[in-house]
Design an enzyme around this catalytic site. Structure first.
Site, PDB file in Angstrom:
ATOM      1  N   HIS A 258      32.888 -17.137 -20.837  1.00  0.00           N
ATOM      2  CA  HIS A 258      32.228 -16.292 -20.318  1.00  0.00           C
ATOM      3  C   HIS A 258      30.837 -17.128 -19.050  1.00  0.00           C
ATOM      4  O   HIS A 258      31.107 -17.929 -18.849  1.00  0.00           O
ATOM      5  CB  HIS A 258      30.497 -15.474 -20.697  1.00  0.00           C
ATOM      6  N   ASP A 312      34.388  -8.679 -24.961  1.00  0.00           N
ATOM      7  CA  ASP A 312      35.544  -7.578 -24.760  1.00  0.00           C
ATOM      8  C   ASP A 312      37.279  -8.182 -25.751  1.00  0.00           C
ATOM      9  O   ASP A 312      37.985  -7.200 -25.141  1.00  0.00           O
ATOM     10  CB  ASP A 312      36.167  -8.115 -23.354  1.00  0.00           C
TER      11      ASP A 312
HETATM   12  N1  CMC Z   1      41.201 -18.266 -19.959  1.00  0.00           N
HETATM   13  C1  CMC Z   1      41.419 -19.632 -19.234  1.00  0.00           C
HETATM   14  N2  CMC Z   1      40.934 -20.498 -18.871  1.00  0.00           N
HETATM   15  C2  CMC Z   1      39.531 -20.195 -18.776  1.00  0.00           C
HETATM   16  C3  CMC Z   1      39.486 -18.917 -19.357  1.00  0.00           C
HETATM   17  C4  CMC Z   1      40.193 -18.236 -20.329  1.00  0.00           C
HETATM   18  N3  CMC Z   1      39.691 -16.639 -19.619  1.00  0.00           N
HETATM   19  N4  CMC Z   1      37.873 -18.656 -18.296  1.00  0.00           N
HETATM   20  C5  CMC Z   1      37.291 -19.637 -17.682  1.00  0.00           C
HETATM   21  N5  CMC Z   1      38.901 -20.625 -17.301  1.00  0.00           N
HETATM   22  C6  CMC Z   1      38.700 -21.764 -16.856  1.00  0.00           C
HETATM   23  C7  CMC Z   1      38.691 -21.835 -15.488  1.00  0.00           C
HETATM   24  O1  CMC Z   1      40.425 -21.572 -15.269  1.00  0.00           O
HETATM   25  C8  CMC Z   1      37.903 -22.900 -15.168  1.00  0.00           C
HETATM   26  O2  CMC Z   1      38.904 -23.758 -14.642  1.00  0.00           O
HETATM   27  P1  CMC Z   1      38.816 -25.389 -14.360  1.00  0.00           P
HETATM   28  O3  CMC Z   1      37.474 -25.943 -14.500  1.00  0.00           O
HETATM   29  O4  CMC Z   1      40.187 -26.262 -15.069  1.00  0.00           O
HETATM   30  O5  CMC Z   1      39.681 -24.764 -13.061  1.00  0.00           O
HETATM   31  C9  CMC Z   1      37.047 -23.358 -16.155  1.00  0.00           C
HETATM   32  O6  CMC Z   1      37.367 -22.344 -17.063  1.00  0.00           O
HETATM   33  C10 CMC Z   1      35.431 -22.290 -14.827  1.00  0.00           C
HETATM   34  O7  CMC Z   1      36.276 -20.934 -14.514  1.00  0.00           O
HETATM   35  P2  CMC Z   1      35.704 -19.688 -14.038  1.00  0.00           P
HETATM   36  O8  CMC Z   1      36.358 -18.912 -13.458  1.00  0.00           O
HETATM   37  O9  CMC Z   1      35.355 -19.669 -12.497  1.00  0.00           O
HETATM   38  O10 CMC Z   1      34.420 -19.126 -14.596  1.00  0.00           O
HETATM   39  P3  CMC Z   1      33.639 -17.938 -14.720  1.00  0.00           P
HETATM   40  O11 CMC Z   1      32.746 -18.562 -15.043  1.00  0.00           O
HETATM   41  O12 CMC Z   1      33.259 -17.168 -12.653  1.00  0.00           O
HETATM   42  O13 CMC Z   1      34.792 -16.920 -15.313  1.00  0.00           O
HETATM   43  C11 CMC Z   1      34.876 -15.146 -16.107  1.00  0.00           C
HETATM   44  C12 CMC Z   1      34.204 -16.206 -16.505  1.00  0.00           C
HETATM   45  C13 CMC Z   1      34.750 -14.372 -16.801  1.00  0.00           C
HETATM   46  C14 CMC Z   1      35.488 -14.501 -15.219  1.00  0.00           C
HETATM   47  C15 CMC Z   1      35.948 -16.021 -17.148  1.00  0.00           C
HETATM   48  O14 CMC Z   1      36.091 -16.812 -18.570  1.00  0.00           O
HETATM   49  C16 CMC Z   1      38.049 -14.946 -17.771  1.00  0.00           C
HETATM   50  O15 CMC Z   1      38.827 -14.738 -16.051  1.00  0.00           O
HETATM   51  N6  CMC Z   1      37.876 -15.079 -18.557  1.00  0.00           N
HETATM   52  C17 CMC Z   1      38.964 -14.038 -18.610  1.00  0.00           C
HETATM   53  C18 CMC Z   1      38.196 -12.532 -18.123  1.00  0.00           C
HETATM   54  C19 CMC Z   1      37.191 -12.105 -19.243  1.00  0.00           C
HETATM   55  O16 CMC Z   1      37.326 -11.805 -20.248  1.00  0.00           O
HETATM   56  N7  CMC Z   1      36.383 -10.645 -18.461  1.00  0.00           N
HETATM   57  C20 CMC Z   1      35.457 -10.406 -19.660  1.00  0.00           C
HETATM   58  C21 CMC Z   1      33.961 -11.206 -19.425  1.00  0.00           C
HETATM   59  S1  CMC Z   1      32.840 -11.156 -20.651  1.00  0.00           S
HETATM   60  C22 CMC Z   1      32.553  -9.007 -20.395  1.00  0.00           C
HETATM   61  C23 CMC Z   1      32.516  -8.436 -19.192  1.00  0.00           C
HETATM   62  O17 CMC Z   1      32.079  -9.166 -18.101  1.00  0.00           O
HETATM   63  O18 CMC Z   1      32.745  -7.318 -19.425  1.00  0.00           O
END
Ligand code: CMC
Length: 377
Positions: A258, A312
Protein backbone atom coordinates in the site's frame (compact mmCIF):
# COMPACT_ATOMS: atom_id res chain seq x y z
CA UNK A 1 14.46 23.34 -10.70
CA UNK A 2 10.94 21.96 -10.27
CA UNK A 3 10.73 18.50 -8.77
CA UNK A 4 8.42 15.72 -9.85
CA UNK A 5 6.83 13.54 -7.19
CA UNK A 6 6.52 10.22 -9.04
CA UNK A 7 3.03 8.88 -8.55
CA UNK A 8 2.24 12.10 -6.62
CA UNK A 9 3.61 10.43 -3.50
CA UNK A 10 3.18 12.65 -0.42
CA UNK A 11 1.48 15.39 -2.42
CA UNK A 12 -1.48 16.89 -0.55
CA UNK A 13 -4.25 17.99 -2.91
CA UNK A 14 -6.91 19.00 -0.38
CA UNK A 15 -7.73 19.29 3.30
CA UNK A 16 -10.33 16.85 4.59
CA UNK A 17 -12.42 16.16 7.66
CA UNK A 18 -13.56 12.84 6.22
CA UNK A 19 -10.87 10.22 6.66
CA UNK A 20 -7.76 10.03 8.80
CA UNK A 21 -5.06 7.45 8.06
CA UNK A 22 -1.96 6.77 10.11
CA UNK A 23 -0.05 4.52 7.74
CA UNK A 24 2.71 3.73 10.25
CA UNK A 25 0.38 2.63 13.06
CA UNK A 26 -2.35 1.15 10.86
CA UNK A 27 -5.11 3.48 12.04
CA UNK A 28 -8.16 4.41 9.96
CA UNK A 29 -10.90 6.74 11.17
CA UNK A 30 -13.89 8.35 9.46
CA UNK A 31 -14.66 11.77 10.95
CA UNK A 32 -12.64 10.77 14.03
CA UNK A 33 -14.47 7.47 14.61
CA UNK A 34 -12.39 4.32 14.56
CA UNK A 35 -13.21 2.06 11.62
CA UNK A 36 -13.69 -0.98 13.87
CA UNK A 37 -16.24 0.84 16.05
CA UNK A 38 -18.19 1.90 12.97
CA UNK A 39 -18.13 -1.57 11.43
CA UNK A 40 -19.18 -3.24 14.68
CA UNK A 41 -21.93 -0.81 15.64
CA UNK A 42 -23.26 1.13 12.67
CA UNK A 43 -25.42 0.72 9.64
CA UNK A 44 -24.03 1.94 6.31
CA UNK A 45 -26.77 4.60 6.37
CA UNK A 46 -25.31 6.03 9.59
CA UNK A 47 -21.92 6.21 7.88
CA UNK A 48 -23.56 7.92 4.90
CA UNK A 49 -24.77 10.63 7.28
CA UNK A 50 -21.37 10.86 8.95
CA UNK A 51 -19.56 11.31 5.63
CA UNK A 52 -21.99 13.76 4.08
CA UNK A 53 -23.13 15.78 7.11
CA UNK A 54 -20.09 15.52 9.40
CA UNK A 55 -21.49 13.46 12.27
CA UNK A 56 -23.34 10.29 13.14
CA UNK A 57 -27.08 10.91 12.85
CA UNK A 58 -29.70 11.00 15.58
CA UNK A 59 -32.84 8.91 14.93
CA UNK A 60 -34.64 11.70 13.09
CA UNK A 61 -31.66 12.43 10.83
CA UNK A 62 -31.20 8.73 10.11
CA UNK A 63 -34.86 8.41 9.19
CA UNK A 64 -34.48 11.25 6.68
CA UNK A 65 -31.42 9.68 5.06
CA UNK A 66 -33.25 6.36 4.73
CA UNK A 67 -36.35 8.00 3.29
CA UNK A 68 -34.35 9.88 0.68
CA UNK A 69 -32.54 6.72 -0.35
CA UNK A 70 -35.69 4.62 -0.37
CA UNK A 71 -37.46 7.01 -2.74
CA UNK A 72 -34.48 7.24 -5.13
CA UNK A 73 -33.79 3.63 -6.20
CA UNK A 74 -35.57 4.06 -9.53
CA UNK A 75 -33.52 4.88 -12.60
CA UNK A 76 -34.88 5.96 -15.99
CA UNK A 77 -35.85 2.72 -17.84
CA UNK A 78 -33.59 3.48 -20.85
CA UNK A 79 -30.56 3.29 -18.52
CA UNK A 80 -31.43 -0.33 -17.74
CA UNK A 81 -32.16 -0.98 -21.41
CA UNK A 82 -28.73 0.33 -22.37
CA UNK A 83 -27.20 -2.04 -19.81
CA UNK A 84 -29.25 -4.91 -21.27
CA UNK A 85 -27.73 -4.23 -24.68
CA UNK A 86 -24.22 -4.83 -23.37
CA UNK A 87 -22.65 -8.27 -23.80
CA UNK A 88 -23.15 -10.71 -20.90
CA UNK A 89 -19.39 -11.05 -20.54
CA UNK A 90 -18.85 -7.28 -20.34
CA UNK A 91 -16.65 -6.14 -17.47
CA UNK A 92 -18.79 -5.20 -14.45
CA UNK A 93 -17.11 -1.82 -13.97
CA UNK A 94 -17.40 -1.07 -17.70
CA UNK A 95 -21.15 -1.69 -17.30
CA UNK A 96 -21.25 0.67 -14.33
CA UNK A 97 -19.37 3.33 -16.31
CA UNK A 98 -21.92 3.02 -19.12
CA UNK A 99 -24.84 3.23 -16.70
CA UNK A 100 -23.45 6.27 -14.89
CA UNK A 101 -22.71 7.99 -18.21
CA UNK A 102 -26.31 7.34 -19.20
CA UNK A 103 -27.51 8.72 -15.84
CA UNK A 104 -25.45 11.87 -16.52
CA UNK A 105 -27.68 12.43 -19.55
CA UNK A 106 -30.72 12.64 -17.24
CA UNK A 107 -29.33 14.38 -14.17
CA UNK A 108 -27.04 17.16 -15.29
CA UNK A 109 -27.50 19.20 -12.10
CA UNK A 110 -25.31 22.24 -11.51
CA UNK A 111 -23.44 22.35 -8.19
CA UNK A 112 -25.54 24.09 -5.55
CA UNK A 113 -24.71 24.26 -1.85
CA UNK A 114 -27.75 23.03 0.05
CA UNK A 115 -28.70 20.61 -2.74
CA UNK A 116 -25.46 18.70 -3.38
CA UNK A 117 -25.92 16.34 -0.44
CA UNK A 118 -29.49 15.51 -1.43
CA UNK A 119 -28.17 14.70 -4.91
CA UNK A 120 -25.52 12.51 -3.32
CA UNK A 121 -28.17 10.46 -1.47
CA UNK A 122 -29.99 9.92 -4.77
CA UNK A 123 -26.79 8.76 -6.45
CA UNK A 124 -26.03 6.33 -3.60
CA UNK A 125 -29.49 4.77 -4.07
CA UNK A 126 -29.10 4.55 -7.84
CA UNK A 127 -25.67 2.96 -7.44
CA UNK A 128 -27.38 0.08 -5.63
CA UNK A 129 -29.82 -0.35 -8.53
CA UNK A 130 -27.00 -0.28 -11.07
CA UNK A 131 -24.74 -2.78 -9.27
CA UNK A 132 -27.61 -5.20 -8.51
CA UNK A 133 -28.49 -5.16 -12.20
CA UNK A 134 -24.90 -5.58 -13.36
CA UNK A 135 -25.09 -8.96 -11.63
CA UNK A 136 -28.62 -9.79 -12.77
CA UNK A 137 -28.02 -8.96 -16.42
CA UNK A 138 -24.70 -10.78 -16.54
CA UNK A 139 -26.48 -13.80 -15.08
CA UNK A 140 -29.25 -13.54 -17.71
CA UNK A 141 -31.91 -12.51 -15.18
CA UNK A 142 -34.53 -9.83 -15.56
CA UNK A 143 -33.81 -6.38 -14.12
CA UNK A 144 -34.94 -5.53 -10.61
CA UNK A 145 -35.21 -2.26 -8.69
CA UNK A 146 -34.23 -2.50 -4.99
CA UNK A 147 -37.11 -2.05 -2.61
CA UNK A 148 -37.02 -0.33 0.78
CA UNK A 149 -36.24 -2.66 3.68
CA UNK A 150 -34.61 -2.38 7.11
CA UNK A 151 -31.30 -1.49 5.49
CA UNK A 152 -29.47 -0.46 2.33
CA UNK A 153 -27.38 -3.65 2.52
CA UNK A 154 -30.47 -5.86 2.75
CA UNK A 155 -32.33 -4.08 -0.08
CA UNK A 156 -29.26 -4.46 -2.28
CA UNK A 157 -28.82 -8.19 -1.58
CA UNK A 158 -32.54 -8.87 -2.03
CA UNK A 159 -32.65 -7.11 -5.40
CA UNK A 160 -29.44 -8.79 -6.55
CA UNK A 161 -30.30 -12.38 -5.66
CA UNK A 162 -34.13 -12.33 -5.57
CA UNK A 163 -34.06 -14.04 -2.22
CA UNK A 164 -34.19 -13.17 1.45
CA UNK A 165 -30.57 -12.77 2.62
CA UNK A 166 -29.61 -14.20 6.00
CA UNK A 167 -28.86 -11.85 8.89
CA UNK A 168 -25.23 -12.89 8.69
CA UNK A 169 -25.05 -12.02 4.98
CA UNK A 170 -26.65 -8.61 5.59
CA UNK A 171 -24.19 -7.95 8.44
CA UNK A 172 -21.23 -8.88 6.25
CA UNK A 173 -22.48 -6.76 3.34
CA UNK A 174 -23.06 -3.84 5.71
CA UNK A 175 -19.53 -4.24 7.09
CA UNK A 176 -18.02 -4.40 3.58
CA UNK A 177 -19.92 -1.25 2.60
CA UNK A 178 -18.47 0.58 5.61
CA UNK A 179 -14.94 -0.80 5.17
CA UNK A 180 -14.73 0.31 1.55
CA UNK A 181 -16.50 3.67 2.09
CA UNK A 182 -13.50 5.95 1.91
CA UNK A 183 -9.76 5.99 1.96
CA UNK A 184 -8.76 9.63 1.61
CA UNK A 185 -7.44 10.35 -1.93
CA UNK A 186 -6.44 7.16 -3.77
CA UNK A 187 -6.35 7.20 -7.59
CA UNK A 188 -10.14 6.92 -8.06
CA UNK A 189 -10.99 9.70 -5.60
CA UNK A 190 -8.29 11.88 -7.14
CA UNK A 191 -9.80 11.24 -10.57
CA UNK A 192 -13.23 12.27 -9.25
CA UNK A 193 -11.71 15.39 -7.68
CA UNK A 194 -9.95 16.42 -10.88
CA UNK A 195 -13.25 16.10 -12.75
CA UNK A 196 -15.20 17.96 -10.04
CA UNK A 197 -12.64 20.77 -10.10
CA UNK A 198 -13.82 21.64 -13.63
CA UNK A 199 -17.38 21.84 -12.16
CA UNK A 200 -18.47 18.88 -14.27
CA UNK A 201 -21.60 17.11 -12.92
CA UNK A 202 -21.53 14.55 -10.09
CA UNK A 203 -22.44 11.56 -12.26
CA UNK A 204 -19.55 12.31 -14.61
CA UNK A 205 -17.23 12.53 -11.59
CA UNK A 206 -18.32 8.99 -10.68
CA UNK A 207 -17.54 7.80 -14.22
CA UNK A 208 -13.99 9.21 -13.87
CA UNK A 209 -13.59 7.51 -10.51
CA UNK A 210 -14.87 4.15 -11.80
CA UNK A 211 -12.41 4.21 -14.67
CA UNK A 212 -9.53 4.71 -12.24
CA UNK A 213 -10.83 2.13 -9.75
CA UNK A 214 -10.99 -0.63 -12.35
CA UNK A 215 -7.25 -1.28 -12.62
CA UNK A 216 -5.59 -4.18 -10.76
CA UNK A 217 -3.34 -1.85 -8.76
CA UNK A 218 -6.43 -0.26 -7.17
CA UNK A 219 -9.97 -1.69 -6.91
CA UNK A 220 -9.27 -4.53 -9.31
CA UNK A 221 -6.89 -6.00 -6.72
CA UNK A 222 -9.64 -7.90 -4.85
CA UNK A 223 -10.46 -9.91 -7.97
CA UNK A 224 -6.75 -10.37 -8.69
CA UNK A 225 -6.04 -11.52 -5.12
CA UNK A 226 -8.89 -14.03 -5.16
CA UNK A 227 -7.84 -15.29 -8.60
CA UNK A 228 -4.44 -16.12 -7.08
CA UNK A 229 -6.15 -18.30 -4.47
CA UNK A 230 -8.10 -20.11 -7.21
CA UNK A 231 -4.95 -20.57 -9.28
CA UNK A 232 -3.13 -22.08 -6.27
CA UNK A 233 -6.00 -24.61 -5.98
CA UNK A 234 -4.82 -26.33 -2.79
CA UNK A 235 -3.19 -25.13 0.45
CA UNK A 236 -0.31 -27.55 -0.15
CA UNK A 237 0.62 -25.63 -3.34
CA UNK A 238 1.04 -22.22 -1.71
CA UNK A 239 4.79 -22.28 -1.18
CA UNK A 240 5.58 -23.63 -4.65
CA UNK A 241 3.21 -21.11 -6.29
CA UNK A 242 4.77 -18.24 -4.34
CA UNK A 243 8.33 -19.25 -5.25
CA UNK A 244 7.46 -19.76 -8.90
CA UNK A 245 5.35 -16.63 -9.42
CA UNK A 246 6.42 -14.02 -6.90
CA UNK A 247 10.07 -14.90 -6.30
CA UNK A 248 11.14 -16.30 -9.70
CA UNK A 249 8.83 -14.46 -12.10
CA UNK A 250 8.74 -11.32 -9.94
CA UNK A 251 4.94 -11.00 -10.21
CA UNK A 252 3.37 -8.74 -7.60
CA UNK A 253 1.54 -10.44 -4.78
CA UNK A 254 -1.95 -9.03 -5.27
CA UNK A 255 -3.75 -7.79 -2.17
CA UNK A 256 -0.38 -6.88 -0.64
CA UNK A 257 1.32 -3.52 -0.33
CA UNK A 258 0.00 0.00 0.00
CA UNK A 259 1.19 3.52 -0.75
CA UNK A 260 0.18 4.79 2.69
CA UNK A 261 0.14 1.78 5.05
CA UNK A 262 3.55 0.59 6.10
CA UNK A 263 1.97 -1.99 8.37
CA UNK A 264 -1.07 -4.28 8.36
CA UNK A 265 -4.06 -2.51 6.78
CA UNK A 266 -6.71 -2.27 9.55
CA UNK A 267 -9.42 -3.03 6.98
CA UNK A 268 -7.67 -6.29 6.06
CA UNK A 269 -7.82 -7.36 9.72
CA UNK A 270 -11.58 -6.80 9.81
CA UNK A 271 -12.24 -8.41 6.43
CA UNK A 272 -10.19 -11.40 7.59
CA UNK A 273 -12.39 -11.75 10.67
CA UNK A 274 -15.55 -11.68 8.55
CA UNK A 275 -13.98 -14.15 6.10
CA UNK A 276 -13.26 -16.54 8.98
CA UNK A 277 -16.81 -16.21 10.29
CA UNK A 278 -18.45 -16.67 6.90
CA UNK A 279 -16.36 -19.36 5.21
CA UNK A 280 -18.49 -22.44 5.96
CA UNK A 281 -18.52 -24.54 2.78
CA UNK A 282 -15.54 -26.87 2.17
CA UNK A 283 -14.66 -24.79 -0.92
CA UNK A 284 -14.60 -21.42 0.91
CA UNK A 285 -12.74 -22.99 3.86
CA UNK A 286 -10.11 -24.23 1.45
CA UNK A 287 -9.80 -20.81 -0.18
CA UNK A 288 -9.45 -19.20 3.25
CA UNK A 289 -6.75 -21.72 4.18
CA UNK A 290 -4.86 -20.88 0.96
CA UNK A 291 -5.19 -17.15 1.67
CA UNK A 292 -3.92 -17.50 5.25
CA UNK A 293 -0.92 -19.54 4.18
CA UNK A 294 -0.19 -17.06 1.39
CA UNK A 295 -0.45 -14.22 3.89
CA UNK A 296 2.12 -15.91 6.18
CA UNK A 297 4.56 -16.50 3.38
CA UNK A 298 3.99 -13.00 1.97
CA UNK A 299 4.71 -11.35 5.33
CA UNK A 300 7.79 -13.53 5.84
CA UNK A 301 9.16 -12.33 2.50
CA UNK A 302 7.91 -8.74 2.36
CA UNK A 303 7.38 -7.74 5.99
CA UNK A 304 10.87 -6.22 6.15
CA UNK A 305 10.00 -3.98 3.19
CA UNK A 306 6.82 -2.98 5.09
CA UNK A 307 4.58 -4.70 2.55
CA UNK A 308 1.56 -6.28 4.28
CA UNK A 309 -1.92 -7.47 3.31
CA UNK A 310 -4.19 -4.65 2.20
CA UNK A 311 -7.98 -4.41 2.23
CA UNK A 312 -8.35 -6.37 -1.01
CA UNK A 313 -6.64 -9.51 0.26
CA UNK A 314 -9.58 -10.97 2.23
CA UNK A 315 -12.56 -8.95 0.95
CA UNK A 316 -13.08 -11.34 -1.96
CA UNK A 317 -13.59 -14.28 0.42
CA UNK A 318 -16.32 -12.29 2.20
CA UNK A 319 -18.05 -11.41 -1.09
CA UNK A 320 -17.67 -14.99 -2.34
CA UNK A 321 -19.17 -16.37 0.88
CA UNK A 322 -22.18 -14.07 0.48
CA UNK A 323 -22.67 -15.57 -2.98
CA UNK A 324 -21.03 -13.14 -5.39
CA UNK A 325 -18.96 -14.33 -8.34
CA UNK A 326 -15.41 -12.97 -8.70
CA UNK A 327 -16.36 -10.63 -11.55
CA UNK A 328 -18.53 -8.60 -9.12
CA UNK A 329 -15.84 -7.80 -6.53
CA UNK A 330 -14.66 -4.49 -8.02
CA UNK A 331 -18.20 -3.25 -8.56
CA UNK A 332 -19.02 -4.08 -4.92
CA UNK A 333 -16.02 -2.00 -3.89
CA UNK A 334 -17.38 0.76 -6.16
CA UNK A 335 -20.89 0.52 -4.68
CA UNK A 336 -19.49 1.46 -1.31
CA UNK A 337 -16.84 3.94 -2.52
CA UNK A 338 -19.46 6.01 -4.39
CA UNK A 339 -20.09 7.53 -0.95
CA UNK A 340 -16.44 8.42 -0.41
CA UNK A 341 -16.12 9.88 -3.90
CA UNK A 342 -19.23 12.03 -3.40
CA UNK A 343 -18.22 13.18 0.08
CA UNK A 344 -14.79 14.25 -1.20
CA UNK A 345 -16.01 16.10 -4.28
CA UNK A 346 -18.67 17.91 -2.24
CA UNK A 347 -16.09 18.87 0.40
CA UNK A 348 -13.80 20.11 -2.35
CA UNK A 349 -16.31 21.99 -4.50
CA UNK A 350 -18.16 23.56 -1.56
CA UNK A 351 -15.21 24.57 0.61
CA UNK A 352 -11.94 24.52 -1.27
CA UNK A 353 -12.74 24.77 -4.92
CA UNK A 354 -10.09 25.63 -7.46
CA UNK A 355 -9.41 24.09 -10.88
CA UNK A 356 -6.91 21.24 -10.51
CA UNK A 357 -4.34 21.88 -13.17
CA UNK A 358 -0.83 20.59 -12.43
CA UNK A 359 2.17 21.00 -14.69
CA UNK A 360 4.41 18.62 -16.61
CA UNK A 361 8.11 19.31 -16.71
CA UNK A 362 9.07 19.59 -20.36
CA UNK A 363 12.18 17.55 -21.19
CA UNK A 364 11.93 17.34 -25.03
CA UNK A 365 13.90 19.34 -27.60
CA UNK A 366 13.60 23.04 -26.83
CA UNK A 367 13.27 24.31 -30.42
CA UNK A 368 13.52 22.66 -33.81
CA UNK A 369 13.31 24.05 -37.33
CA UNK A 370 10.19 22.85 -39.15
CA UNK A 371 10.81 20.29 -41.95
CA UNK A 372 8.14 19.92 -44.67
CA UNK A 373 6.77 16.37 -45.13
CA UNK A 374 8.44 15.98 -48.56
CA UNK A 375 11.88 16.64 -47.06
CA UNK A 376 11.62 14.28 -44.06
CA UNK A 377 13.67 11.05 -44.16
N1 CMC B 1 4.21 -7.59 -4.34
C1 CMC B 1 5.54 -7.55 -4.53
N2 CMC B 1 6.29 -6.43 -4.43
C2 CMC B 1 5.66 -5.31 -4.13
C3 CMC B 1 4.27 -5.26 -3.91
C4 CMC B 1 3.55 -6.45 -4.02
N3 CMC B 1 2.24 -6.48 -3.84
N4 CMC B 1 3.92 -4.00 -3.62
C5 CMC B 1 5.03 -3.27 -3.67
N5 CMC B 1 6.09 -4.05 -3.98
C6 CMC B 1 7.49 -3.63 -4.10
C7 CMC B 1 7.80 -3.13 -5.50
O1 CMC B 1 8.19 -4.18 -6.33
C8 CMC B 1 8.91 -2.15 -5.22
O2 CMC B 1 10.09 -2.88 -5.00
P1 CMC B 1 11.53 -2.28 -5.42
O3 CMC B 1 11.67 -1.01 -4.62
O4 CMC B 1 12.46 -3.36 -5.01
O5 CMC B 1 11.43 -2.04 -6.89
C9 CMC B 1 8.50 -1.53 -3.90
O6 CMC B 1 7.69 -2.49 -3.27
C10 CMC B 1 7.72 -0.23 -4.05
O7 CMC B 1 6.67 -0.42 -5.01
P2 CMC B 1 5.86 0.77 -5.66
O8 CMC B 1 5.04 0.21 -6.77
O9 CMC B 1 6.75 1.93 -5.92
O10 CMC B 1 4.98 1.16 -4.42
P3 CMC B 1 3.62 1.95 -4.49
O11 CMC B 1 3.48 2.72 -3.26
O12 CMC B 1 3.50 2.68 -5.76
O13 CMC B 1 2.64 0.68 -4.55
C11 CMC B 1 0.73 -0.59 -4.76
C12 CMC B 1 1.41 0.56 -4.02
C13 CMC B 1 -0.59 -0.82 -4.08
C14 CMC B 1 0.51 -0.19 -6.22
C15 CMC B 1 1.59 -1.87 -4.70
O14 CMC B 1 1.84 -2.23 -3.38
C16 CMC B 1 0.98 -3.03 -5.48
O15 CMC B 1 1.16 -3.12 -6.70
N6 CMC B 1 0.24 -3.96 -4.77
C17 CMC B 1 -0.45 -5.03 -5.45
C18 CMC B 1 -1.79 -4.54 -5.99
C19 CMC B 1 -2.76 -4.29 -4.86
O16 CMC B 1 -2.95 -5.11 -3.98
N7 CMC B 1 -3.44 -3.12 -4.91
C20 CMC B 1 -4.43 -2.72 -3.91
C21 CMC B 1 -3.98 -1.55 -3.14
S1 CMC B 1 -4.89 -1.21 -1.65
C22 CMC B 1 -6.56 -1.05 -2.02
C23 CMC B 1 -6.93 -0.32 -3.23
O17 CMC B 1 -6.43 0.76 -3.53
O18 CMC B 1 -7.78 -0.84 -3.93
Amino acid sequence: MSEISRGLENVFIKATSLTYIDGEKGILRYGGYNIEDLVRNCSFEEVIHLMLYGDLPNSEQLKKVKERINESYNVPPPVIRIMEELPHDADAIAMMETAFSALASYYNYPWKKGENKERALEIIAKASTIVANVYRLKEGQKPEIPEPSESYAKSFLRATFSREPSEEEVDAMNAALILYTDHEVPASTTAALVTSSTLSDMYSCIVSALAALKGPLHGGAAEAAFSQFLEIKDPSNVEEWFNENVIKEKKRLMGFGHRVYKTYDPRAKLFKRYAEELARTPESKKILDIAERLEDIGIKNFGEKKIYPNTDFYSGIVFYSIGFPVYMFTSLFALSRVLGWLAHIIEYVEDQHRLIRPRALYVGPIKRDFIPLSSRN
